[in-house]
Design an enzyme around this catalytic site. Sequence first.
Site, short mmCIF file in Angstrom:
data_model
loop_
_atom_site.label_atom_id
_atom_site.label_comp_id
_atom_site.label_asym_id
_atom_site.label_seq_id
_atom_site.Cartn_x
_atom_site.Cartn_y
_atom_site.Cartn_z
N LYS A 1 51.97 -15.71 -4.84
CA LYS A 1 52.36 -16.08 -3.52
C LYS A 1 53.14 -14.83 -2.95
O LYS A 1 54.10 -14.27 -3.92
CB LYS A 1 53.09 -17.20 -3.57
CG LYS A 1 52.50 -18.41 -3.02
CD LYS A 1 53.36 -19.69 -2.47
CE LYS A 1 52.55 -20.81 -1.84
NZ LYS A 1 53.36 -21.54 -1.26
N GLU B 1 53.68 -38.97 -3.00
CA GLU B 1 54.15 -39.82 -2.25
C GLU B 1 54.25 -41.24 -2.56
O GLU B 1 55.45 -42.15 -2.50
CB GLU B 1 53.77 -39.77 -0.72
CG GLU B 1 54.06 -38.51 0.04
CD GLU B 1 52.87 -37.53 -0.13
OE1 GLU B 1 52.99 -36.25 0.22
OE2 GLU B 1 52.05 -37.46 -1.01
N ARG C 1 51.30 -41.91 3.77
CA ARG C 1 50.46 -41.64 2.51
C ARG C 1 50.66 -42.90 1.43
O ARG C 1 50.12 -43.06 0.67
CB ARG C 1 50.45 -40.62 1.99
CG ARG C 1 50.33 -39.25 3.02
CD ARG C 1 50.12 -37.84 2.11
NE ARG C 1 48.67 -37.72 1.71
CZ ARG C 1 48.38 -36.67 1.02
NH1 ARG C 1 49.07 -35.58 0.73
NH2 ARG C 1 47.27 -36.46 0.82
#
Length: 632
Positions: A282, A368, A396
Amino acid sequence: MSNTSYPLLQTVNDPADLRKLTRHQLRTLADELRAYLLESVARTGGHLSSNLGTVELTVALHYVFNTPHDRLVWDVGHQTYPHKILTGRRERMGTLRQLGGLSGFPQRSESEYDAFGTAHSSTSISAALGMALAARQKGEDRHAVAVIGDGAMTAGMAFEALNHGGVEDCRLLVILNDNDMSISPPVGALNRYLAQLMSGQFYAAAKSVGKTVLKGAPPLFELAKRIEEHAKGMVVPATLFEKFGFNYIGPIDGHDLESLIPTLENIKHLKGPQFLHVVTKKGQGYKLAEADPVAYHGPGKFDPAVGLQKPATPPKQTFTQVFGHWLCDMAEKDPRLVGITPAMREGSGMVEFHQRFPDRYYDVGIAEQHAVTFAAGLACEGLKPVVAIYSTFLQRAYDQLIHDVALQNLPVVFALDRAGLVGADGATHAGAYDIAYLRCIPNVSVACPADERECRQLLSTAFEQNHPVAVRYPRGAGAGIATEAGLQGLPYGKGEVRRQGKGLAILAFGTLLYPALAAAEKLGATVVNMRWAKPLDTELLLKVATEHEALVTVEEGAVMGGAGSAVSEALQAAGVLKPLLQLGLPDVFIEHGDPAKLLSMQGLDAAGIQAALEKRFPELVAQARPTLKAVA
């Protein structure tokens, strides 16, 4: 865009142009693409670290595969700016995440190259598998490629798709973009496993044995060296992904086009589901983002030569910061408190809590559903879990919320960040539905603080309850009301009259209290700060209904099934018939743009509320206004 700054990139208007370039030109193109990406995001703000990390991978994918005929599905999609630039949207990057401009995520309505709309994680493999099997059923010769990050791979949905895809004979390629980062640092056993794979320990051992065995055969030894240098460990033992039925290849260097392109070209000719493990970094190519990819995950506008700087004047306290301070203070007071986040430590304001109370902090990864049921298990044992989760992400885990928490009436606090419109991230991240989807569940209460002080107070109230309570608050700062140091709560399920008028009464839920007050000053209306969408303060509601000719509800949430609907139901149950106007978010998905502008467009600013009341109740407004003049 200057032709002199990016001469090669300027010639690439779609992937067909890209495929005309030589391998040597592709390296130059990648350099220009990275530089243009940095310049563009610095001007508009947006996701940066993740996009810098996928430049070469994006170039290689569009070079090898015949997009858009071959389907390319990006998980989450916050790493698709290079993809957008190479697929005909380069000149529109200046409109990124602005009203009427490019979305920050893939969007099918935006381009034929966006095969699947995304923004929530871990959906790519399922979608790509569906596309691959559809092609097989229709007899079409096409590939489906899913690009998924190691953070997103922690979610159960990704493994459900792998479990299905591994037994299907189809042209599916799953690319694991392994950058050792999600948004927050990744966690969990799977991440440790991937880290071990990419660490090269096995490869180092195999290389040592290989050198001993192959020294007697120089040509083979040289071949092994070339594999080591360019394939980055193409041969590994049977892995977790092979057990799922995929042909595993990797890990390879995701910034080395000389490894990526031949590998992808070879994979195109293999039969059955394929799994390519690509290692990227990244922030690649921009040292400041490489050093701090979290800070540069989604920066605002900045000078690339200088990097992110602290603002000259301290910004107003955000609701997220209010929650973070409250969490630490309540944890100091009550040792039963534990904090849970599904991979959003920074976004949910839990960094300080993690540092101060590491044994009571749980980052469960992008999971989640697990986060909610895990909280239920903790609550069963007498602890007091606080789940910090975005409104749009709690969707979710709806089944777990109902069956594992509410049905058992467990005292779990849900701190719902990003309630209402979120601005630049658009419809996928907007918390438009939480009031509607929570208030229909038995045992669940929903608090709607109007400002920063009430947010802290209502969090304390929620924590004191012995049943599930959600406290919803928006992204960013509110009215700027200073918080107090204590942990004193507000009366459970009770509202308050904030302005006394006549004729019309505005019932405000949440931060729209303040534009409602501004509108009421010009209309002579009463304003009630309801505070709770469930339970409603029916005693106050019926009193106000008796004293006024008409009622108006205002909420930054879906008007269908929302707090206004709760008021309507309560009035009908009590046999009270009064004109009722419900203001809120309409039955459409609202695009990305400046939050204040979006609210204005929906008529939820002071001027919009005033206009709606003048249009619906002109006589009542006219009757109240002379009183205003007399007072003036």
